[in-house]
Design an enzyme around this catalytic site. Sequence first.
Site, PDB file in Angstrom:
ATOM      1  N   LYS A 278       9.369  62.780  55.739  1.00 30.16           N
ATOM      2  CA  LYS A 278       9.256  61.963  56.946  1.00 30.16           C
ATOM      3  C   LYS A 278      10.500  62.145  57.801  1.00 30.16           C
ATOM      4  CE  LYS A 278       6.120  58.178  55.854  1.00 30.16           C
ATOM      5  NZ  LYS A 278       5.966  56.711  55.772  1.00 30.16           N
ATOM      6  N   GLU A 364      -5.854  46.483  49.256  1.00 30.92           N
ATOM      7  CA  GLU A 364      -6.108  45.102  49.658  1.00 30.92           C
ATOM      8  C   GLU A 364      -7.062  44.384  48.712  1.00 30.92           C
ATOM      9  OE1 GLU A 364      -5.036  47.522  53.290  1.00 30.92           O
ATOM     10  OE2 GLU A 364      -6.496  47.740  51.662  1.00 30.92           O
ATOM     11  N   ARG A 392     -10.941  44.245  54.523  1.00 36.46           N
ATOM     12  CA  ARG A 392     -11.254  45.196  53.459  1.00 36.46           C
ATOM     13  C   ARG A 392     -11.433  44.505  52.112  1.00 36.46           C
ATOM     14  NH1 ARG A 392      -7.890  50.621  53.846  1.00 36.46           N
ATOM     15  NH2 ARG A 392      -9.943  51.517  54.087  1.00 36.46           N
TER      16      ARG A 392
END
Length: 615
Positions: A278, A364, A392
């Site tokens: 990243k 989730e 979700r």
Amino acid sequence: MTSLLHTIDTPADLRRLSRAQLPQLTRELRNFLVESVSKTGGHFASNLGSIELTVALHYVFNTPEDRLVWDVGHQTYPHKILTGRRERMHTMRQKGGLAGFPKREESLYDTFGVGHSSTSIGAALGMAVAAKAQGIDRKCVAIIGDGAMTAGQAFEALNNAGAMDTDLLVILNDNDMSISPNVGALNNYLAKLMSGRFYAAVREGGNRVLGIAPPLREIASKMEEHVKGFFTPGTLFEEFGFNYIGPIDGHDIDVLVDTLRNIRTLKGPQFLHVVTRKGQGYKLAENDPIAYHGVTKFDPVNGLSGSKGGGKPSYTQIFGDWLCDMARLDRRLVGITPAMREGSGMVRFEKEHPDRYFDVAIAEQHAVTFAAGLACDGMKPVVAIYSTFLQRAYDQLIHDVAIQNLPVVFAIDRAGLVGADGPTHAGAFDLSFLRCIPNMTVMAPSDENECRQMLYTAFTLDTPTAVRYPRGTGPGAPILEAMSALPVGKGHIRRQGAGRVAILAFGSMVAPALAAAPAFDATVADMRFVKPLDAELVRTLASSHDLLVTVEENVVMGGAGSACIEALAEAGLQVPVLQLGLPDHFVEHGDPALLLAECGLDAAGLEQSIRNRLG
């Protein structure tokens, strides 16, 4: 600095370049990305890390005929730049401009709309099966990050794909570690070898030779698995039925192109493990990829200022402070987040209470069931989750928490419109889908102090409870350190008017309701609770006013306004009601204040809607 990049308007232009020109293109693309995002803000570190991979994919595959399906979409700015949208990057995440995520309506190259994680493998598999059913020779590629791979949906899709005779390439963009020696020349060589025709031919030839001897075939398969496992971490994906290749250096454009070209000729499910970093190429982002994940406008030379400012605290900060304060008062409290520590304001809590902090990754559904298990055995879990992500885990919310009436607190951030992230991240539906669940208590604070007191109230209850609050800051109410429980199911009058109109406002809409009220000398009620609703207050206001106006930052259908109408119907009262809220369409990205105004949910909009109704 971007002379070569400015010759690329489509991937077809990219494919006309020589291999020797690709490194220059990646450098120019990185420079352009830094300049562009510094002016608009947006996702940053992950996009810097995916530049070489994006170039290699469009160079090797015949896009858009071949399908590239990106997961989440945090890493797709280079893809947008290379697919004809370079000149519009200055409009990124602004109203009428480019979306921050892939969007089918925006480009033929955006094959699947994303925003939530872990959908790419299933979508790409569906496309691969569709191509096969129609006799189309088309390659389908899913690009998924290591974070998104932690969600169950990704493994459900892997499990399905590995058992099908379908040509599918899954690329794991692994950016959770730096490129270490085990991802060097040897592994690059092995990856090219495993993806090459020689290896594939030997493997297929061995299967044919051993076809009449199942015991020998099983032994040979085990030998191959152990030899590959000695060098690579791919045994798990092999067990799913994929041919694992990698890991390879995701910033070596030559290795990427060679490997992808080899894989393009292979049949069946293929899994390529690519390691990236990243923030690659921009040292400030490399050193702090979390801070540079999503950025506002910044100076490319000096980077983010790092100043937190001295302005009003956000609702997220208020939650984080309350969580730490409450944890000191009650040892039963545990905090749970599905990979949103920073976004949900839990950094301080993790530092102060590491033994009671649980990041369950992008999962989730598991987060909610995990909380239910904790609640079963005496703990008081607080699940910090965005409204859009709670969608979700709806089944778990009903089945595992509500049916069992367990004391789980849901701190629901990003309720209502969220601005630049657009409809995939807007919390437009939670009041509707929460209030219909038995045993639930649902609250919506109108200001900062009310948020703190509601969180405390929720924690004192021994039933499932939700406190939903918007992104950003509130009206600036002073926050009381002392915490006291609010009377459950009771609203209160914030403005007593003498006019014909009473405005029943929920949460963030109390402030614009108070601003609009003087035009009609209207009464304004801060309803506070969506469930249980203060039906007595609704009846009282109905008996003394000619028009009730309900206003909420939630879709109208099934929301808080609908609850008010149901209460009136139950009481046998017939009073005109004007329901104001989010419209029956997905609200696109843009400045939050502008979007609320367009939805008629600012003070001027409320006033105009009431005037129109009064004639």
